[in-house]
Motif scaffolding. Structure first.
Motif, PDB file in Angstrom:
ATOM      1  N   PHE B  59      13.612 -56.999  86.058  1.00  0.00           N
ATOM      2  CA  PHE B  59      14.035 -55.613  86.269  1.00  0.00           C
ATOM      3  C   PHE B  59      13.029 -54.976  87.225  1.00  0.00           C
ATOM      4  O   PHE B  59      11.826 -54.950  86.940  1.00  0.00           O
ATOM      5  N   ARG B  60      13.502 -54.461  88.348  1.00  0.00           N
ATOM      6  CA  ARG B  60      12.636 -53.802  89.323  1.00  0.00           C
ATOM      7  C   ARG B  60      12.865 -52.297  89.214  1.00  0.00           C
ATOM      8  O   ARG B  60      13.887 -51.777  89.656  1.00  0.00           O
ATOM      9  N   GLY B  61      11.908 -51.609  88.591  1.00  0.00           N
ATOM     10  CA  GLY B  61      12.081 -50.190  88.295  1.00  0.00           C
ATOM     11  C   GLY B  61      11.553 -49.296  89.390  1.00  0.00           C
ATOM     12  O   GLY B  61      10.560 -49.604  90.053  1.00  0.00           O
ATOM     13  N   ALA B  62      12.226 -48.161  89.585  1.00  0.00           N
ATOM     14  CA  ALA B  62      11.773 -47.080  90.464  1.00  0.00           C
ATOM     15  C   ALA B  62      11.615 -45.836  89.590  1.00  0.00           C
ATOM     16  O   ALA B  62      12.207 -45.738  88.515  1.00  0.00           O
ATOM     17  N   TRP B  64      11.927 -42.377  87.694  1.00  0.00           N
ATOM     18  CA  TRP B  64      13.115 -41.625  87.300  1.00  0.00           C
ATOM     19  C   TRP B  64      13.174 -40.263  88.007  1.00  0.00           C
ATOM     20  O   TRP B  64      14.242 -39.717  88.229  1.00  0.00           O
ATOM     21  N   PRO B 129      16.244 -45.636  79.574  1.00  0.00           N
ATOM     22  CA  PRO B 129      16.050 -46.723  80.539  1.00  0.00           C
ATOM     23  C   PRO B 129      14.626 -46.729  81.097  1.00  0.00           C
ATOM     24  O   PRO B 129      13.893 -45.738  81.021  1.00  0.00           O
ATOM     25  N   LEU B 130      14.273 -47.861  81.679  1.00  0.00           N
ATOM     26  CA  LEU B 130      12.923 -48.168  82.183  1.00  0.00           C
ATOM     27  C   LEU B 130      12.288 -47.008  82.960  1.00  0.00           C
ATOM     28  O   LEU B 130      12.883 -46.482  83.897  1.00  0.00           O
TER      29      LEU B 130
END
Lengths: 167, 167
Positions: B59-62, B64, B129-130
């Motif tokens: 999972f590649r998170g940015a 929020w 979410p992440l």
């Protein structure tokens, strides 16, 4: 005389006989979470084998040559006949993988993984224990927790060791 | 008026109602590989649920809040009723977790994880979410791949959002 093993860059095709490369592959990705997360989906499936759990553990590796500058001496291989075993770096440093289709020094292949590349060794694949290049590096491992003997070891005869020169 | 949520440091005891903390815990460790690797063993067991695989994904998170300096607005929660979901950082940056025992803004709790701490959300735990703090951060996720609806979402009513100020 010991043979020096060529070190190949880790890519999916040459590694395929041994398992999967776990890396951000745009072709297997899609956006989730309202666009805030890209999911690189199902890069490997855990295979803990029958009547077992897949346990998440951290492996903290130290260099096999104890911090010396000399070559890394590969003198044995092991395998886990009952389940798969992934290694995913929790810190972005290159690391090394030695695998073989049979427990034979002549069959060994070496791969250099980037710090954003993990692997999943398929069930039963002969491999050398974790080879890191930093003084310490942590990996997430997801492997079998269940009954039965899940470790075979094969030690090479004296003089049959292969050498790695990671440079 | 929106409530600002206190951010607690991530430790095992307060997180226990929601799942497990995946971190190097010396009490659960032993040496393997001839002393070259310390195994922090079975920090969590994957729980993909019935008739399913545990798939390894990245999972590649940015962020929020899209890189802005303002607060992070928590306007919804989700849960995966059929299986557990771990998140383990592949890069050593702090990150945030919002969880709740019921889908209610008043029940939300926020934790700040170090970059060497992962979590496993237990099956069915409500969570946001992440939430990453870097422009981009990768995580390994090991979750259910199988039939059935494994996602419930609950959106808060307008004005019920909670705010995070990670500082």
């Amino acid at each position: 005389m010991s043979r020096t093993l060529a070190i190949e860059p880790l890519t999916a095709a040459p590694f395929a006989p041994f398992g999967a490369v776990i890396e951000a592959d745009i072709a297997r990705s899609f956006l989730i979470n309202g666009g805030r997360t890209r999911r690189f989906d199902a890069l490997a499936l855990a295979d803990p084998g029958e009547d077992a759990d897949a346990a998440l553990s951290v492996f903290r590796g130290a260099p096999w040559n104890a911090g010396e500058d000399g070559p890394i001496r590969i003198a044995m291989l092991e395998r886990h006949p009952l389940g798969s075993q992934p290694f995913v770096p929790m810190e972005r440093h290159d690391w090394l993988i030695v695998v073989a289709e049979r427990p034979d020094p002549a069959a060994c292949r070496a791969f250099r993984a980037r710090g954003d590349q993990g692997i999943q060794l398929a069930r039963g694949v002969w491999h050398h224990p974790l080879l890191v290049l930093q003084p310490v590096q942590d990996f997430l491992v997801v492997d079998r927790k269940g009954p039965g003997n899940n470790l075979d070891e094969h030690h090479f005869a004296p003089g049959e060791e292969v050498l790695l020169l990671p440079g």
